[in-house]
Design a protein around this motif. Structure first.
Motif, PDB file in Angstrom:
ATOM      1  N   GLU A 120      80.410 -64.512   1.976  1.00  0.00           N
ATOM      2  CA  GLU A 120      79.563 -65.106   0.937  1.00  0.00           C
ATOM      3  C   GLU A 120      80.403 -65.867  -0.081  1.00  0.00           C
ATOM      4  N   LYS A 121      81.492 -65.211  -0.525  1.00  0.00           N
ATOM      5  CA  LYS A 121      82.372 -65.848  -1.524  1.00  0.00           C
ATOM      6  C   LYS A 121      83.118 -67.036  -0.918  1.00  0.00           C
ATOM      7  N   GLU A 122      83.541 -66.848   0.328  1.00  0.00           N
ATOM      8  CA  GLU A 122      84.286 -67.918   1.005  1.00  0.00           C
ATOM      9  C   GLU A 122      83.433 -69.187   1.114  1.00  0.00           C
ATOM     10  N   ASN A 123      82.175 -68.932   1.343  1.00  0.00           N
ATOM     11  CA  ASN A 123      81.248 -70.046   1.480  1.00  0.00           C
ATOM     12  C   ASN A 123      81.178 -70.878   0.207  1.00  0.00           C
ATOM     13  N   MET A 124      81.376 -70.217  -0.946  1.00  0.00           N
ATOM     14  CA  MET A 124      81.311 -70.932  -2.225  1.00  0.00           C
ATOM     15  C   MET A 124      82.500 -71.880  -2.379  1.00  0.00           C
ATOM     16  N   VAL A 125      83.640 -71.516  -1.800  1.00  0.00           N
ATOM     17  CA  VAL A 125      84.842 -72.344  -1.948  1.00  0.00           C
ATOM     18  C   VAL A 125      84.908 -73.403  -0.850  1.00  0.00           C
ATOM     19  N   THR A 126      84.772 -72.978   0.395  1.00  0.00           N
ATOM     20  CA  THR A 126      85.032 -73.914   1.508  1.00  0.00           C
ATOM     21  C   THR A 126      83.757 -74.368   2.227  1.00  0.00           C
ATOM     22  N   LYS A 127      82.623 -73.858   1.787  1.00  0.00           N
ATOM     23  CA  LYS A 127      81.343 -74.195   2.440  1.00  0.00           C
ATOM     24  C   LYS A 127      81.451 -73.988   3.961  1.00  0.00           C
ATOM     25  N   LEU A 128      81.991 -72.819   4.322  1.00  0.00           N
ATOM     26  CA  LEU A 128      82.282 -72.521   5.722  1.00  0.00           C
ATOM     27  C   LEU A 128      81.021 -72.562   6.592  1.00  0.00           C
ATOM     28  N   GLU A 129      79.923 -72.123   6.003  1.00  0.00           N
ATOM     29  CA  GLU A 129      78.684 -72.040   6.775  1.00  0.00           C
ATOM     30  C   GLU A 129      78.246 -73.435   7.263  1.00  0.00           C
ATOM     31  N   ASN A 130      78.584 -74.469   6.441  1.00  0.00           N
ATOM     32  CA  ASN A 130      78.200 -75.840   6.819  1.00  0.00           C
ATOM     33  C   ASN A 130      78.935 -76.308   8.084  1.00  0.00           C
ATOM     34  N   LYS A 131      80.041 -75.622   8.409  1.00  0.00           N
ATOM     35  CA  LYS A 131      80.847 -76.056   9.555  1.00  0.00           C
ATOM     36  C   LYS A 131      80.384 -75.377  10.850  1.00  0.00           C
ATOM     37  N   LEU A 132      79.374 -74.556  10.699  1.00  0.00           N
ATOM     38  CA  LEU A 132      78.861 -73.819  11.861  1.00  0.00           C
ATOM     39  C   LEU A 132      78.159 -74.790  12.821  1.00  0.00           C
ATOM     40  N   THR A 133      78.588 -74.760  14.097  1.00  0.00           N
ATOM     41  CA  THR A 133      77.931 -75.659  15.068  1.00  0.00           C
ATOM     42  C   THR A 133      77.088 -74.874  16.073  1.00  0.00           C
ATOM     43  N   ASP A 134      77.379 -73.585  16.136  1.00  0.00           N
ATOM     44  CA  ASP A 134      76.628 -72.772  17.107  1.00  0.00           C
ATOM     45  C   ASP A 134      76.624 -71.326  16.620  1.00  0.00           C
ATOM     46  N   GLY A 135      75.590 -70.571  16.941  1.00  0.00           N
ATOM     47  CA  GLY A 135      75.534 -69.166  16.568  1.00  0.00           C
ATOM     48  C   GLY A 135      75.134 -68.961  15.122  1.00  0.00           C
ATOM     49  N   LYS A 136      75.580 -67.833  14.562  1.00  0.00           N
ATOM     50  CA  LYS A 136      75.181 -67.484  13.184  1.00  0.00           C
ATOM     51  C   LYS A 136      76.413 -67.226  12.343  1.00  0.00           C
ATOM     52  N   PHE A 137      76.180 -67.268  11.021  1.00  0.00           N
ATOM     53  CA  PHE A 137      77.283 -67.029  10.092  1.00  0.00           C
ATOM     54  C   PHE A 137      77.532 -65.526   9.974  1.00  0.00           C
ATOM     55  N   ILE A 138      78.776 -65.134   9.743  1.00  0.00           N
ATOM     56  CA  ILE A 138      79.099 -63.696   9.675  1.00  0.00           C
ATOM     57  C   ILE A 138      78.759 -63.106   8.305  1.00  0.00           C
ATOM     58  N   GLN A 139      78.577 -61.807   8.265  1.00  0.00           N
ATOM     59  CA  GLN A 139      78.358 -61.055   7.013  1.00  0.00           C
ATOM     60  C   GLN A 139      79.567 -60.158   6.789  1.00  0.00           C
ATOM     61  N   LEU A 140      79.742 -59.687   5.541  1.00  0.00           N
ATOM     62  CA  LEU A 140      80.910 -58.861   5.211  1.00  0.00           C
ATOM     63  C   LEU A 140      80.942 -57.568   6.024  1.00  0.00           C
ATOM     64  N   SER A 141      79.754 -57.072   6.342  1.00  0.00           N
ATOM     65  CA  SER A 141      79.700 -55.785   7.048  1.00  0.00           C
ATOM     66  C   SER A 141      79.785 -55.929   8.580  1.00  0.00           C
ATOM     67  N   ASP A 142      79.812 -57.200   9.050  1.00  0.00           N
ATOM     68  CA  ASP A 142      79.847 -57.421  10.501  1.00  0.00           C
ATOM     69  C   ASP A 142      81.173 -56.974  11.117  1.00  0.00           C
ATOM     70  N   THR A 143      81.152 -56.747  12.430  1.00  0.00           N
ATOM     71  CA  THR A 143      82.403 -56.580  13.169  1.00  0.00           C
ATOM     72  C   THR A 143      82.488 -57.692  14.202  1.00  0.00           C
ATOM     73  N   ALA A 144      82.060 -58.840  13.783  1.00  0.00           N
ATOM     74  CA  ALA A 144      82.072 -60.021  14.664  1.00  0.00           C
ATOM     75  C   ALA A 144      82.919 -61.107  14.012  1.00  0.00           C
ATOM     76  N   VAL A 145      83.196 -62.165  14.776  1.00  0.00           N
ATOM     77  CA  VAL A 145      84.073 -63.221  14.265  1.00  0.00           C
ATOM     78  C   VAL A 145      83.422 -64.603  14.407  1.00  0.00           C
ATOM     79  N   LEU A 146      84.003 -65.577  13.608  1.00  0.00           N
ATOM     80  CA  LEU A 146      83.716 -66.997  13.804  1.00  0.00           C
ATOM     81  C   LEU A 146      84.953 -67.606  14.436  1.00  0.00           C
TER      82      LEU A 146
END
Lengths: 404, 232
Positions: A120-146
């Motif tokens: 969530e915080k990372e998204n505020m700095v680098t707008k990481l979610e905007n770079k998503l081309t497939d799948g879903k964005f990760i959450q802090l509690s996830d055990t998954a990766v981008l």
């Protein structure tokens, strides 16, 4: 009456006066516009580059930037975070744990950067979610990766596939884990696109055996222009154990590029000043030559040089100030409009910008110091040139001047 | 009679180091108050140069010019401008009024340079323009006046500073005969009624005929001087 004389003199040759005023007007308008545009372009580029990854400033353990290894990480504490957040102009912090790992699939293996983030915080700095081309964005509690698109392609992996990360953890421990891919992100930078994996921060700390540890704390600011102030305030407060680095120190090549480009802007502006100076000087030269006889006559009938010079100076001041005022009055709304409604690229150019993750715009800055600085420079140029008729008045020979 | 101008052996030489040209050659001249003097001579005889020397617009190469007891050849350029303002009135061939000022303002301008009070300026401007027959043209700019009217404004301007004498360089050269006669009438009247001293250069026989003293210049030197006021 001397002021009246000066004022009426201005309008006896309307075209000449209007041409001189127009020279000053366009000089102010163009220099304010050019500088605002250039500054806007570079500020926007900086914003784009900085928000690409590094942020405007970061806090590390002292020495981390020279030797970027996990052993140079630091314990993240609420007290440190609170101290940082209490400083003026800092609006937020984003924690990261960065290291290196071999990323593997059944088919292939590749070295990659692994970044543990608070999504969530990372998204505020680098707008990481905007770079998503497939799948879903990760959450802090996830055990998954981008996974970056290039890396995913190399490993022949997609969303829901599993990626294996193997590397060296904190203090020499072994780091190994396998994670489902929740999303694919695309970066314009080929380097990042070919080898970056994002993990939720907690999972990254688990992977590397470094619970509660960070390699960097990225700072968010209310206004990038406060960066230097923030860095110099923060350094003594958090002490020598930590280093506070502005983006210019982390990315000196970008800073150098901007400086070089700024230099070329000054050359362009310098040429503009020169053209304007010649324009103004040409009309002054014409005016002085045209009125040489009149100056001689006025001195012949008893007008002292000082008084004559005063009249000529008032004429120059009226032309310069009027030209500057009109220039500023037109420049302010123009720059302000382009600041809020920047020129927007379309077509291929827009695609190219967007491909780099940049907004396809050419913004201007609306900066009173830029407007004042440029207006003062043009005014000074015009006033210095106005000295020419004054010099002529003070060196004129009445009899020579009155010879037709 | 009072001597206003005392020119002692003045010469003006151009190109003294190469081929010297004597524009004024060893002229000795006294002008008394109330004279109405014409400087005559062919073109290039040095009339304008002599007027410039007498009016402190130019400096002689040798000799000196004393006006009302002041040797103006010793004054600094700035002192000379001030001296001219308070002592000499000028009327030029091409009128030389300030184009952006009205007739009233042109006349008032000289007094403004002299720091005369507004009240006195207003009174004097009105009187002077009435005297030259332009009371109804006070608020008109020079471009709207005929040549003769412009020259009469120039005479009023020259008088405005209450000068010791007026130098006029070919004042009728650009005027038709009616305007020239009218101007001469005004100048003669001022000379006779107010004892104003006039020295003018001219080619115009009508002007020469009206002059009481005629000084003829040839090649910069005085060749005749008729009607000279006898000294006491």
């Amino acid at each position: 009456m001397l002021f009246t004389l000066a004022w009426r003199n201005l309008w006896r040759n309307r075209s000449r006066t209007l041409i001189t005023m127009a020279s000053v007007f366009f000089a102010v308008l163009l220099s304010v516009f050019t500088m605002s545009l250039q500054k806007g372009v570079w500020d926007n580029l900086t914003k784009n580059v900085v928000s690409f990854y590094a942020g405007y400033a970061q806090i590390h353990l002292s020495g981390y930037w020279d030797e970027q290894v996990l052993d140079n990480s630091f314990a993240y504490s609420d007290s440190l975070n609170q101290i940082v957040l209490q400083q003026p102009h800092i609006t937020g912090t984003t924690p990261r744990l960065e290291s290196f790992a071999l990323a593997s699939s059944e088919q292939s293996t590749k070295g990659s950067i692994v970044v543990g983030v608070d999504p969530e915080k990372e998204n505020m700095v680098t707008k990481l979610e905007n770079k998503l081309t497939d799948g879903k964005f990760i959450q802090l509690s996830d055990t998954a990766v981008l996974v970056a698109e290039g890396l995913a392609k190399k490993l022949q992996l997609g969303v829901s596939d599993t990626i294996v990360l193997i590397g060296q953890g904190y203090h020499g421990s072994t780091a190994a884990g396998k994670y489902p891919i929740k999303g694919i992100v695309k970066f314009a930078s080929p380097e990042l696109n070919a080898g970056i994996v994002y993990l939720p921060l907690l999972e990254a700390q688990n992977l590397y055996g470094a619970p509660g540890m960070l390699t960097s704390l990225v700072l968010s600011l209310d206004d990038p222009s406060n960066l230097n102030k923030v860095v110099s305030n923060l350094r003594p407060i958090i002490g020598n154990a930590y280093e506070v680095m502005p983006w210019q120190e982390m990315m000196p090549e970008i800073q150098e590029l901007i400086r070089t480009k700024e230099g070329s802007t000054y050359i362009i502006i310098g040429i503009l000043y020169l053209l304007v100076a010649f324009g103004i000087f040409g009309t002054l030269l014409m005016m002085t030559a045209e009125r040489r006889y009149e100056f001689g006559m006025l001195m012949a009938i008893g007008m002292k040089r000082k008084r004559l010079a005063w009249v000529v100076l008032v004429e120059s001041l009226l032309v310069t100030i009027t030209g500057c005022l009109v220039g500023v009055l037109v420049a302010i709304p123009l720059v302000s409009y382009l600041h809020t409604h920047p020129i927007r690229f379309s077509g291929q150019m827009a695609e190219m910008y967007e491909g780099f993750g940049f907004e396809p715009i050419i913004p201007t800055v609306f900066s009173p110091p830029v407007i004042i600085e440029q207006t003062v420079i043009v005014t000074c140029i015009a006033l210095v040139l106005s000295l020419y008729p004054l010099v002529k008045v003070f060196t004129l020979n009445e009899v020579e001047a009155m010879k037709r | 009679m009072d001597t206003i101008i005392d020119a002692h052996n003045i010469s003006k030489v151009y190109n003294p180091d190469t081929i010297p040209v004597y524009a004024v050659n060893n002229v000795h001249l006294h002008v008394h108050a109330g004279e109405f003097t014409a400087l005559v001579g062919p073109s290039g005889s040095g009339k304008t140069t002599l007027l410039n020397l007498l009016g402190g617009l130019d400096r002689p190469t040798s000799g000196n010019v004393v006006i009302n007891g002041v040797d103006i050849t010793q004054l600094s350029p700035s002192q000379l401008i001030d001296f001219r303002l308070h002592n000499i009135g000028f009327v030029f061939q091409s009128f030389n009024l300030i184009p952006v000022l009205t007739a009233r303002e042109n006349v008032e301008f000289i007094m403004l340079l002299q720091n005369v009070s507004k009240k006195e300026r207003d009174q004097r401007v009105t009187a002077l323009l009435a005297e030259v027959g332009l009371a109804d043209k006070m608020n008109v700019r020079p471009a709207q006046l005929s040549g003769g009217q412009q020259q009469r404004v120039a005479v009023a301007r020259a008088l405005a500073s209450k000068p010791k004498f007026i130098l006029a360089d070919e004042p009728t050269a650009n005027l038709d005969s009616v305007a020239a006669t009218k101007l001469l009438d005004i100048m003669a009247k001022l000379n006779q009624e107010e004892n104003m001293t006039f020295i003018f250069s001219t080619h115009d026989q009508r002007v020469i005929d009206r002059a009481r003293r005629v000084i003829t210049l040839v090649d910069g030197a005085i060749t005749s001087d008729t009607g000279q006021t006898p000294t006491d």
